[in-house]
Scaffold this motif. Structure first.
Motif, mmCIF file in Angstrom:
data_model
loop_
_atom_site.group_PDB
_atom_site.id
_atom_site.type_symbol
_atom_site.label_atom_id
_atom_site.label_comp_id
_atom_site.label_asym_id
_atom_site.label_seq_id
_atom_site.Cartn_x
_atom_site.Cartn_y
_atom_site.Cartn_z
ATOM 1 N N ILE A 172 -66.805 97.692 -80.242
ATOM 2 C CA ILE A 172 -66.139 97.417 -81.513
ATOM 3 C C ILE A 172 -67.207 97.362 -82.594
ATOM 4 N N ASP A 173 -67.258 98.429 -83.391
ATOM 5 C CA ASP A 173 -68.236 98.532 -84.475
ATOM 6 C C ASP A 173 -67.926 97.508 -85.560
ATOM 7 N N ALA A 174 -68.986 96.930 -86.132
ATOM 8 C CA ALA A 174 -68.837 96.009 -87.273
ATOM 9 C C ALA A 174 -67.840 94.893 -86.992
ATOM 10 N N ALA A 175 -67.827 94.406 -85.763
ATOM 11 C CA ALA A 175 -66.860 93.356 -85.393
ATOM 12 C C ALA A 175 -67.026 92.110 -86.260
ATOM 13 N N LYS A 176 -68.248 91.831 -86.695
ATOM 14 C CA LYS A 176 -68.483 90.651 -87.542
ATOM 15 C C LYS A 176 -67.668 90.698 -88.832
ATOM 16 N N HIS A 177 -67.302 91.910 -89.236
ATOM 17 C CA HIS A 177 -66.590 92.084 -90.501
ATOM 18 C C HIS A 177 -65.075 92.006 -90.338
ATOM 19 N N ILE A 178 -64.639 91.670 -89.130
ATOM 20 C CA ILE A 178 -63.221 91.459 -88.829
ATOM 21 C C ILE A 178 -63.111 90.062 -88.237
ATOM 22 N N ALA A 233 -86.723 110.979 -91.272
ATOM 23 C CA ALA A 233 -85.996 110.172 -92.253
ATOM 24 C C ALA A 233 -84.829 109.461 -91.559
ATOM 25 N N ARG A 234 -84.426 108.323 -92.107
ATOM 26 C CA ARG A 234 -83.357 107.510 -91.514
ATOM 27 C C ARG A 234 -82.062 108.294 -91.311
ATOM 28 N N ASP A 235 -81.748 109.180 -92.253
ATOM 29 C CA ASP A 235 -80.464 109.881 -92.207
ATOM 30 C C ASP A 235 -80.449 111.091 -91.271
ATOM 31 N N HIS A 289 -78.964 102.441 -82.159
ATOM 32 C CA HIS A 289 -79.182 103.527 -83.117
ATOM 33 C C HIS A 289 -79.502 103.022 -84.521
ATOM 34 N N ASP A 290 -79.111 101.792 -84.847
ATOM 35 C CA ASP A 290 -79.491 101.206 -86.145
ATOM 36 C C ASP A 290 -80.886 100.608 -86.081
ATOM 37 N N THR A 291 -81.112 99.748 -85.074
ATOM 38 C CA THR A 291 -82.385 99.015 -85.046
ATOM 39 C C THR A 291 -83.567 99.938 -84.789
ATOM 40 N N ASN A 318 -78.777 81.604 -91.137
ATOM 41 C CA ASN A 318 -77.985 80.979 -92.216
ATOM 42 C C ASN A 318 -76.639 81.642 -92.470
ATOM 43 N N GLU A 319 -76.220 82.520 -91.574
ATOM 44 C CA GLU A 319 -74.898 83.117 -91.754
ATOM 45 C C GLU A 319 -73.848 82.277 -91.027
ATOM 46 N N PRO A 320 -72.655 82.116 -91.614
ATOM 47 C CA PRO A 320 -71.637 81.274 -90.980
ATOM 48 C C PRO A 320 -70.978 81.920 -89.766
ATOM 49 N N LEU A 333 -68.128 96.703 -96.592
ATOM 50 C CA LEU A 333 -69.462 96.891 -96.020
ATOM 51 C C LEU A 333 -70.027 98.196 -96.576
ATOM 52 N N VAL A 334 -71.134 98.118 -97.258
ATOM 53 C CA VAL A 334 -71.782 99.269 -97.934
ATOM 54 C C VAL A 334 -70.773 100.259 -98.552
ATOM 55 N N GLY A 335 -69.744 99.707 -99.209
ATOM 56 C CA GLY A 335 -68.812 100.559 -99.958
ATOM 57 C C GLY A 335 -67.733 101.219 -99.122
ATOM 58 N N GLN A 372 -75.491 114.177 -91.563
ATOM 59 C CA GLN A 372 -76.120 112.884 -91.310
ATOM 60 C C GLN A 372 -75.383 112.185 -90.164
ATOM 61 N N TRP A 373 -76.141 111.504 -89.294
ATOM 62 C CA TRP A 373 -75.525 110.848 -88.142
ATOM 63 C C TRP A 373 -74.458 109.853 -88.553
ATOM 64 N N TRP A 374 -74.645 109.215 -89.719
ATOM 65 C CA TRP A 374 -73.740 108.119 -90.075
ATOM 66 C C TRP A 374 -72.390 108.591 -90.628
ATOM 67 N N THR A 375 -72.203 109.914 -90.753
ATOM 68 C CA THR A 375 -70.858 110.380 -91.130
ATOM 69 C C THR A 375 -69.830 109.937 -90.086
ATOM 70 N N ALA A 376 -70.284 109.767 -88.834
ATOM 71 C CA ALA A 376 -69.388 109.338 -87.748
ATOM 72 C C ALA A 376 -68.812 107.949 -87.981
ATOM 73 N N TYR A 377 -69.473 107.167 -88.849
ATOM 74 C CA TYR A 377 -69.026 105.797 -89.114
ATOM 75 C C TYR A 377 -68.165 105.705 -90.366
ATOM 76 N N GLN A 378 -67.640 106.856 -90.821
ATOM 77 C CA GLN A 378 -66.694 106.866 -91.944
ATOM 78 C C GLN A 378 -65.432 107.588 -91.490
ATOM 79 N N PRO A 379 -64.532 106.856 -90.814
ATOM 80 C CA PRO A 379 -63.324 107.481 -90.278
ATOM 81 C C PRO A 379 -62.408 108.003 -91.378
HETATM 82 C C1 ARE Z 1 -73.742 105.257 -95.566
HETATM 83 C C2 ARE Z 1 -74.901 105.231 -96.535
HETATM 84 C C3 ARE Z 1 -74.697 104.118 -97.559
HETATM 85 C C4 ARE Z 1 -73.352 104.277 -98.263
HETATM 86 C C5 ARE Z 1 -72.255 104.326 -97.209
HETATM 87 C C6 ARE Z 1 -70.861 104.545 -97.787
HETATM 88 O O1 ARE Z 1 -76.124 105.017 -95.809
HETATM 89 O O2 ARE Z 1 -75.751 104.173 -98.517
HETATM 90 O O3 ARE Z 1 -73.131 103.159 -99.115
HETATM 91 O O4 ARE Z 1 -72.532 105.383 -96.295
HETATM 92 O O5 ARE Z 1 -70.810 105.754 -98.468
HETATM 93 C C7 ARE Z 1 -73.864 103.431 -90.612
HETATM 94 C C8 ARE Z 1 -75.171 103.494 -91.411
HETATM 95 C C9 ARE Z 1 -74.937 103.294 -92.885
HETATM 96 C C10 ARE Z 1 -73.860 104.239 -93.396
HETATM 97 C C11 ARE Z 1 -72.599 103.888 -92.620
HETATM 98 C C12 ARE Z 1 -71.382 104.715 -93.037
HETATM 99 O O6 ARE Z 1 -76.055 102.497 -90.915
HETATM 100 O O7 ARE Z 1 -76.165 103.562 -93.571
HETATM 101 O O8 ARE Z 1 -73.675 104.049 -94.794
HETATM 102 O O9 ARE Z 1 -72.839 104.191 -91.223
HETATM 103 O O10 ARE Z 1 -71.648 106.075 -92.947
HETATM 104 C C13 ARE Z 1 -74.524 95.332 -91.199
HETATM 105 C C14 ARE Z 1 -73.237 95.229 -90.379
HETATM 106 C C15 ARE Z 1 -73.273 96.073 -89.117
HETATM 107 C C16 ARE Z 1 -73.717 97.508 -89.399
HETATM 108 C C17 ARE Z 1 -75.062 97.445 -90.100
HETATM 109 C C18 ARE Z 1 -75.589 98.837 -90.437
HETATM 110 O O11 ARE Z 1 -72.983 93.854 -90.066
HETATM 111 O O12 ARE Z 1 -71.952 96.089 -88.575
HETATM 112 O O13 ARE Z 1 -74.928 96.694 -91.328
HETATM 113 N N1 ARE Z 1 -73.774 98.319 -88.164
HETATM 114 C C19 ARE Z 1 -72.642 99.216 -87.770
HETATM 115 C C20 ARE Z 1 -73.123 100.519 -87.149
HETATM 116 C C21 ARE Z 1 -73.799 101.350 -88.209
HETATM 117 C C22 ARE Z 1 -72.770 101.774 -89.252
HETATM 118 C C23 ARE Z 1 -71.764 100.739 -89.528
HETATM 119 C C24 ARE Z 1 -71.713 99.536 -88.861
HETATM 120 C C25 ARE Z 1 -70.645 101.101 -90.406
HETATM 121 O O14 ARE Z 1 -73.908 100.257 -86.017
HETATM 122 O O15 ARE Z 1 -74.446 102.491 -87.676
HETATM 123 O O16 ARE Z 1 -73.452 102.083 -90.494
HETATM 124 O O17 ARE Z 1 -69.624 101.663 -89.562
HETATM 125 C C26 ARE Z 1 -78.285 91.616 -91.637
HETATM 126 C C27 ARE Z 1 -76.854 91.194 -91.320
HETATM 127 C C28 ARE Z 1 -76.113 92.287 -90.560
HETATM 128 C C29 ARE Z 1 -76.210 93.607 -91.321
HETATM 129 C C30 ARE Z 1 -77.696 93.966 -91.513
HETATM 130 C C31 ARE Z 1 -77.871 95.262 -92.267
HETATM 131 O O18 ARE Z 1 -79.030 91.678 -90.430
HETATM 132 O O19 ARE Z 1 -76.864 89.997 -90.539
HETATM 133 O O20 ARE Z 1 -74.758 91.923 -90.411
HETATM 134 O O21 ARE Z 1 -75.579 94.624 -90.548
HETATM 135 O O22 ARE Z 1 -78.327 92.913 -92.248
HETATM 136 O O23 ARE Z 1 -77.313 95.152 -93.546
#
Ligand code: ARE
Ligand code: CA
Length: 437
Positions: free
Chosen positions: A170-176, A302-304, A259-261, A203-205, A136-138, A38-45
């Motif tokens: 900077i990925d997920a900068a909002k979360h830092i 599919a999304r993944d 890649h998300d949107t 409505n987000e701070p 963020l998503v676990g 799955q492409w999103w494995t890259a986002y789990q360092p």
């Molecule tokens: C995957 C699985 C999950 C599982 C997780 C952990 O899909 O089901 O829980 O693994 O096991 C990407 C994918 C995720 C993936 C993740 C890790 O999109 O599906 O989870 O990698 O493998 C918020 C964040 C924003 C984030 C988006 C996706 O604020 O930073 O969510 N975007 C970046 C990247 C993504 C990446 C991550 C962050 C994680 O661009 O590709 O996730 O590194 C409102 C809010 C936003 C929020 C949005 C979606 O709009 O305002 O802040 O974005 O909703 O929730």
């Protein structure tokens, strides 16, 4: 170049990105991560060794050097808010980890345990502490407010720069917290280009503007507004972005899709009526957003769905219907890269409209674009500030081998055109038609 491996980006820098005038290429995360297709494995360092689905450290360095020689700087996607979401597993490096223990990199006291939700995961985006200190998503949330984690992340970013990288996403900068990013960057030293992913939410701070001190910030309101304008609201609403309370143009990194949107919310390659293509042309032609990004991605159902062809990016010779899209090579997109390089930061001139879905505008006396996002032809006389002459329509691509299609002749600043439904035309002084055409 979403999910393209390092060898294929290297080749594409030479074959296309450099010659077309792209200034930067953004890569998927280069560091070690959980295994999987799955492409999103890259986002789990799992560590900061440069060993990923997309290649080795040696391949990465080779790509960076070759791209720079071709005139293309490299932006690396830096995942610094968190580690993995798995309870335990094996990394792309072959090492073992658990959720809060990454031997040699982090151990249990380097993580946030927010204690604000039952599972320590973010549940409420209107709560600043949850967004920045819960998971963020676990994904195991790094204690980016501690000296050790800040130093470790700074070391990673310094190592990336040592490979020749000059840009960071900077990925997920909002979360830092923005101040934590400031601290980390102060340990790194100057970084030529930084873009931060801070998604604006109603409505987000946490506001995108909090992060401009660190570098550019991604303006997702632009992404949403382009979709709305091209599909319902009318593109004649897109003249001015200066009075909307968004990021200043110089700080805004804008795009039609990332890649998300493209999977969740924005226009994408599946959008009807050529709206994705036309919106991308618009984003390159309009001055708002000093740093526009063009997504280059792949077909998905599919999304993944992971990358095709074992991450080996290619624009030719891929069979089947799940290949690479190569948006960066679409003639109207690469042609508009040349347009943007020529017009620089010139102001909008000669704004004209037809219906709500037909606009034309110039960029100083250097370029002019007309976009017909209507299912009917747009026949009109256009007034420009361009010098008289015969111009290539660069919507047909970069004019390296002469114009594609008929040239456009401007006389007394004016030209007439019949723009077919759902197409655009663009001309600039850097692409005059060769004599005799
Ligand atoms: C995957 C699985 C999950 C599982 C997780 C952990 O899909 O089901 O829980 O693994 O096991 C990407 C994918 C995720 C993936 C993740 C890790 O999109 O599906 O989870 O990698 O493998 C918020 C964040 C924003 C984030 C988006 C996706 O604020 O930073 O969510 N975007 C970046 C990247 C993504 C990446 C991550 C962050 C994680 O661009 O590709 O996730 O590194 C409102 C809010 C936003 C929020 C949005 C979606 O709009 O305002 O802040 O974005 O909703 O929730
Ligand atoms: Ca965090």
């Amino acid at each position: 170049m979403f999910e393209w491996n390092w060898n294929s980006i290297k080749a594409e820098c030479v074959a296309f990105l450099g010659p077309a005038g792209y200034g930067y290429v953004q890569t998927s995360p280069p560091n070690a991560h959980i295994v999987g297709k799955q492409w999103w494995t890259a986002y789990q360092p799992t560590s900061y060794d440069l060993v990923s689905n997309r290649g080795t450290r040696e391949e990465f360095i080779d790509m960076v050097n070759t791209c720079k020689t071709a005139g293309v700087q490299v932006i690396a996607d830096a995942v610094v808010n968190h580690m993995s979401g798995a309870s335990a597993g094996t990394s792309t490096l072959g090492t073992n980890f658990t959720h809060y223990d990454y031997p040699g990199t982090y151990s249990a006291n380097d993580f946030h345990y927010c204690g604000l939700t039952p599972d320590n995961n973010i549940a409420d985006y209107t709560n600043r502490d949850q967004v920045q200190k819960c998971q963020l998503v676990g994904l195991a949330d790094l204690a980016t407010d501690t000296d050790y984690v800040q130093g470790r992340l700074a070391d990673y970013l310094k190592d990336l720069l040592s490979t020749g990288v000059t840009g960071l996403r900077i990925d997920a900068a909002k979360h830092i917290a923005s101040s934590d990013i400031t601290n980390i960057l102060s340990r790194v030293g100057p970084v030529p280009y930084i873009t931060q992913e801070v998604i604006y939410g109603d409505n987000e701070p946490i506001q995108p503007s909090e992060y401009v001190a660190n570098g550019a910030v991604q303006e997702f309101r632009y992404t949403n507004t382009l979709k709305w304008a091209f599909t319902e609201g009318g593109i004649d609403t897109l003249q001015d972005f200066g009075n909307r309370g968004w990021l200043d143009s110089k700080s805004a990194n804008v795009f039609v899709a990332n890649h998300d949107t493209e999977r969740d919310s924005s226009l994408n390659y599946k959008s009807a009526m050529n709206t994705y293509y036309l919106a991308t042309i618009f984003s390159l032609a309009h001055p708002y957003g000093a740093n526009p990004t063009v997504l280059s991605s792949y077909f998905f159902e599919a999304r993944d769905d992971g990358a095709p062809n074992n991450w080996q990016g290619a624009c030719q010779g891929i069979s089947g219907d799940k290949g690479w899209l190569c948006q960066h090579r679409w003639p109207g997109i690469s042609g508009l890269v040349g347009f943007r390089n020529t017009v620089g930061d010139s102001e909008i001139t000669n704004w004209q409209t037809g219906t709500h879905q037909q606009i034309a505008f110039g960029r100083g006396n250097l370029g002019f674009v007309a976009i017909n996002n209507e299912s009917a032809q747009w026949s009109a006389e256009f007034t420009t500030s361009l010098p008289d002459g015969s111009y290539c329509n660069v919507n047909g691509g970069a004019p390296r081998d002469g114009c594609m299609g008929s040239p456009i002749t401007i006389s007394g600043g004016k030209f007439t055109a019949n723009i077919t439904p759902r197409t655009a035309l663009a001309v600039h002084v850097g692409a005059m038609a060769p004599a005799g055409l």
